[in-house]
Design a protein around this motif. Sequence first.
Motif, PDB file in Angstrom:
ATOM      1  N   GLY A  50      -3.088  15.629 -10.779  1.00 17.19           N
ATOM      2  CA  GLY A  50      -2.083  14.948  -9.971  1.00 17.19           C
ATOM      3  C   GLY A  50      -0.782  14.749 -10.723  1.00 17.19           C
ATOM      4  N   LEU A  51      -0.869  14.399 -12.011  1.00 20.12           N
ATOM      5  CA  LEU A  51       0.344  14.201 -12.806  1.00 20.12           C
ATOM      6  C   LEU A  51       1.089  15.517 -13.012  1.00 20.12           C
ATOM      7  CD1 LEU A  51      -0.915  11.664 -15.506  1.00 20.12           C
ATOM      8  CD2 LEU A  51       0.377  11.188 -13.424  1.00 20.12           C
ATOM      9  N   PRO A 110       0.804  -1.230   0.000  1.00 20.51           N
ATOM     10  CA  PRO A 110       0.000   0.000   0.000  1.00 20.51           C
ATOM     11  C   PRO A 110       0.830   1.269   0.000  1.00 20.51           C
ATOM     12  CG  PRO A 110      -0.035  -1.028   2.165  1.00 20.51           C
ATOM     13  CD  PRO A 110       0.648  -1.991   1.243  1.00 20.51           C
ATOM     14  N   ARG A 111       2.082   1.192   0.482  1.00 20.53           N
ATOM     15  CA  ARG A 111       2.910   2.396   0.575  1.00 20.53           C
ATOM     16  C   ARG A 111       4.076   2.389  -0.409  1.00 20.53           C
ATOM     17  NH1 ARG A 111       3.457   3.235   7.176  1.00 20.53           N
ATOM     18  NH2 ARG A 111       1.199   3.292   7.598  1.00 20.53           N
ATOM     19  N   GLU A 151       7.316  14.251  -5.540  1.00 21.98           N
ATOM     20  CA  GLU A 151       6.267  13.670  -4.698  1.00 21.98           C
ATOM     21  C   GLU A 151       5.987  14.525  -3.462  1.00 21.98           C
ATOM     22  OE1 GLU A 151       6.940   9.611  -3.763  1.00 21.98           O
ATOM     23  OE2 GLU A 151       6.795   8.930  -5.843  1.00 21.98           O
ATOM     24  N   ASP A 152       7.021  15.058  -2.831  1.00 23.11           N
ATOM     25  CA  ASP A 152       6.819  15.880  -1.635  1.00 23.11           C
ATOM     26  C   ASP A 152       6.016  17.138  -1.962  1.00 23.11           C
ATOM     27  OD1 ASP A 152       8.219  14.049  -0.155  1.00 23.11           O
ATOM     28  OD2 ASP A 152      10.136  15.116  -0.325  1.00 23.11           O
ATOM     29  N   ALA A 153       6.366  17.782  -3.080  1.00 20.53           N
ATOM     30  CA  ALA A 153       5.640  18.986  -3.474  1.00 20.53           C
ATOM     31  C   ALA A 153       4.194  18.658  -3.841  1.00 20.53           C
ATOM     32  CB  ALA A 153       6.348  19.654  -4.650  1.00 20.53           C
ATOM     33  N   ALA A 154       3.989  17.522  -4.522  1.00 25.14           N
ATOM     34  CA  ALA A 154       2.628  17.123  -4.887  1.00 25.14           C
ATOM     35  C   ALA A 154       1.786  16.855  -3.643  1.00 25.14           C
ATOM     36  CB  ALA A 154       2.670  15.879  -5.783  1.00 25.14           C
ATOM     37  N   ALA A 155       2.376  16.169  -2.653  1.00 23.20           N
ATOM     38  CA  ALA A 155       1.659  15.921  -1.405  1.00 23.20           C
ATOM     39  C   ALA A 155       1.342  17.231  -0.691  1.00 23.20           C
ATOM     40  CB  ALA A 155       2.489  15.013  -0.501  1.00 23.20           C
ATOM     41  N   PRO A 177      -3.528  13.333  -3.252  1.00 26.98           N
ATOM     42  CA  PRO A 177      -3.467  12.025  -2.570  1.00 26.98           C
ATOM     43  C   PRO A 177      -2.662  11.025  -3.408  1.00 26.98           C
ATOM     44  CG  PRO A 177      -5.627  12.339  -3.564  1.00 26.98           C
ATOM     45  CD  PRO A 177      -4.861  13.599  -3.811  1.00 26.98           C
ATOM     46  N   LEU A 178      -1.415  10.826  -3.057  1.00 24.33           N
ATOM     47  CA  LEU A 178      -0.506  10.040  -3.896  1.00 24.33           C
ATOM     48  C   LEU A 178      -0.929   8.583  -4.013  1.00 24.33           C
ATOM     49  CD1 LEU A 178       2.946  11.517  -2.835  1.00 24.33           C
ATOM     50  CD2 LEU A 178       1.548  12.084  -4.825  1.00 24.33           C
ATOM     51  N   ARG A 179      -1.452   7.994  -2.934  1.00 23.27           N
ATOM     52  CA  ARG A 179      -1.882   6.589  -3.009  1.00 23.27           C
ATOM     53  C   ARG A 179      -3.044   6.430  -3.978  1.00 23.27           C
ATOM     54  NH1 ARG A 179      -2.009   4.177   3.163  1.00 23.27           N
ATOM     55  NH2 ARG A 179       0.061   4.907   3.811  1.00 23.27           N
ATOM     56  N   ARG A 180      -3.991   7.339  -3.895  1.00 21.32           N
ATOM     57  CA  ARG A 180      -5.132   7.258  -4.806  1.00 21.32           C
ATOM     58  C   ARG A 180      -4.692   7.499  -6.244  1.00 21.32           C
ATOM     59  NH1 ARG A 180     -10.134  11.239  -3.949  1.00 21.32           N
ATOM     60  NH2 ARG A 180      -8.800  12.646  -5.163  1.00 21.32           N
TER      61      ARG A 180
END
Length: 326
Positions: free
Chosen positions: A207-208, A133-134, A215-219, A224-227
């Motif tokens: 998201g893209l 999941p991670r 990834e840090d900036a997107a979060a 929601p990176l997992r989704r």
Amino acid sequence: MKTVIALSGLVLVLFAASLLIGPAAVGVPDQLRALLTGEGEAVVLVMREIRLPRALLGLMVGAALGLSGAAMQGYLRNPLAEPGLIGVSPAASLGAVLALQTGLAAAFAPALPLAALLAAGLSVGLLFVLAGPRGGALTLILAGVALSALAGALTSLVLSLSPNPFAVAEIVFWLMGSLADRSMLHVWLAAPVMAVGVLLLMGTGRGLDALTLGEDAAAALGIPLRRLRAQVVLGVAALVGAATAVAGAVGFVGLVVPHVLRPLVGGRPAALLPVSALGGAAVVLAADIATRVIAPDRDLKLGVLTAIVGAPFFFHLIFRMRRGLE
């Protein structure tokens, strides 16, 4: 917008050409009359049962591969990524091979695409189990490579142990990729699965775009990176699995098309998604037309032609990257 309009026009022209080009010596007016009104029994059979499914599948398969490639390249932030990285295409091929080898495809026509779709679905489940999941992008790639290797090895095992040379020949020809001898049944089987894949991937644009910052900036921007990962993987799996189920292995489209079209949209992943879908449709339609024009009396396979054209382009990318590092 100009790029979308131009590609849409090109796709319409190629779709019409796919409907009208073939070995049957029938005039264009008669072809159009048979397609639209149903007049002329033999011509109607050619147009509605042979050429129309082939043209529709060319459109659908090309769009699916182009869109999947753009989504994978955007998610992994790698212009050389391609849809096969997650292992869905080899798994779908394995399912189809098993259907051919066991005779299910001969006894029940939809068995081959259904088996391929089932195998693709199982591979996605295994992918999520392996990646966890991670798991990040690297874990996803490693899990996909492992699944691809396993599916490829099992496919080779089936071929090597097959006691029926006719089944082996049929399997080998199917693995080369083709849109010939397909029917509207294949269109209806693939269309719902592809529609789900399109909806999933077209919803990942924001998201893209955010992922281009890391990834840090997107979060931090609330993505929601997992989704997002689940949407990309499930969308790509649905599109590539369905495309492989009905057309076999058609390579390089998902790699080459987004890479060529990226400069036209400024490199934005969200803008690249619809453009790549149109570009992929145009490439596959053009390649399928070429298989009929180049060798009308031979069964030239679509996957072979796309690989012959795509591989030199891939070599060009490698040499260009080498020059940039020197």
